[in-house]
Design an enzyme around this catalytic site. Structure first.
Site, PDB file in Angstrom:
ATOM      1  N   CYS A  89       0.851  -1.191   0.000  1.00 17.13           N
ATOM      2  CA  CYS A  89       0.000   0.000   0.000  1.00 17.13           C
ATOM      3  C   CYS A  89       0.885   1.237   0.000  1.00 17.13           C
ATOM      4  CB  CYS A  89      -0.898  -0.018   1.242  1.00 17.13           C
ATOM      5  SG  CYS A  89      -1.997   1.395   1.363  1.00 17.13           S
ATOM      6  N   HIS A 131      -9.100  -3.463  -2.404  1.00 12.64           N
ATOM      7  CA  HIS A 131      -8.171  -2.655  -1.602  1.00 12.64           C
ATOM      8  C   HIS A 131      -8.650  -1.199  -1.533  1.00 12.64           C
ATOM      9  CE1 HIS A 131      -3.892  -1.754  -0.290  1.00 12.64           C
ATOM     10  NE2 HIS A 131      -4.293  -0.554  -0.671  1.00 12.64           N
ATOM     11  N   GLU A 132      -9.014  -0.639  -2.673  1.00  8.29           N
ATOM     12  CA  GLU A 132      -9.400   0.780  -2.709  1.00  8.29           C
ATOM     13  C   GLU A 132     -10.759   1.010  -2.051  1.00  8.29           C
ATOM     14  OE1 GLU A 132      -7.079   2.821  -3.255  1.00  8.29           O
ATOM     15  OE2 GLU A 132      -5.755   1.288  -4.085  1.00  8.29           O
ATOM     16  N   HIS A 135     -10.132   1.195   1.563  1.00  9.12           N
ATOM     17  CA  HIS A 135      -9.624   2.516   1.943  1.00  9.12           C
ATOM     18  C   HIS A 135     -10.771   3.494   2.162  1.00  9.12           C
ATOM     19  CE1 HIS A 135      -5.304   2.731   2.034  1.00  9.12           C
ATOM     20  NE2 HIS A 135      -5.171   2.146   0.857  1.00  9.12           N
TER      21      HIS A 135
END
Length: 161
Positions: A89, A131-132, A135
Site C-alpha cells: 500500500c 483494496h481501494e 480505503h
C-alpha cells in the site's frame, strides 16, 4: 492537475470512512484529475481520495495499460474463489504481506457526468478494487492480515518509528 502527497499510516484520514460525493463540481473534477495524475506512476496500482487527504468516495487505478477512476464506488460482487498473494500500500510504504482477497471483484459507481460505471476484474484488478474500496471505508490492508502476520507487520512499523 497536481501530483499529490500520499498520506501514510498514522494519519487519521486513512481510518475515517469517506463521504459520498453528492454534487460533481469543480472541486470534484480537480480531485479526479489529481487522483489520475498521482496514480500514473510506475508501481502504483490504485489510489483512494483519502490517501491524498480528501475524505470523499472516489478512487483511481493504474492496472496494465488502463488508468481510470470511479466516483461513489460500491463493491457489489466478489467471487468465492480467492487469491492469496503479496499486497502492499502506498500509505504503508515498503511493507508487503500475504493478503487473502477474492479472486474477482466488481464495483459500481459513476463518472464525472453521472453515468453509471462498472469496473470489474480478476487477479490484480480484483485485488485493487477490494483494496481501494476498503480505503474508502477507513480500512487498511493490514486489517485483513492473519493474526501472526498482523503482529509481524506492527513490529515492522514500530521499528520504523
Amino acid at each position: 492537475m497536481t501530483m499529490r502527497r500520499i498520506r501514510t499510516i498514522g494519519d487519521p484520514v486513512l481510518r475515517t470512512p469517506c463521504e459520498p460525493i453528492a454534487v460533481v463540481d469543480d472541486r470534484v473534477r480537480r480531485l479526479v484529475d489529481d487522483l489520475l495524475e498521482t496514480v500514473d506512476q510506475e508501481g502504483r496500482a490504485g489510489l483512494s481520495a483519502n490517501q491524498i487527504g480528501v475524505g470523499l468516495r472516489a478512487f483511481s487505478w493504474n492496472i496494465g495499460s488502463e488508468i481510470g477512476y470511479v466516483i461513489n464506488p460500491r463493491l457489489v460482487e466478489v467471487s468465492e474463489d480467492d487469491q492469496d498473494g503479496p499486497e502492499g500500500c502506498l500509505s504503508v510504504p515498503g511493507l508487503w504481506y500475504p493478503t487473502r482477497r477474492a479472486l474477482y471483484a466488481r464495483v459500481v459507481g459513476a463518472d464525472l457526468d453521472g453515468n453509471e460505471v462498472v469496473v470489474e476484474g480478476a487477479g490484480l484488478m480484483g485485488r485493487c478494487l477490494q483494496h481501494e474500496t476498503d480505503h474508502l471505508d477507513g480500512r487498511l490492508y493490514l486489517d485483513r492480515l492473519d493474526r501472526a502476520t498482523h503482529g509481524e507487520a506492527m513490529r515492522a512499523l514500530r521499528a520504523r518509528l
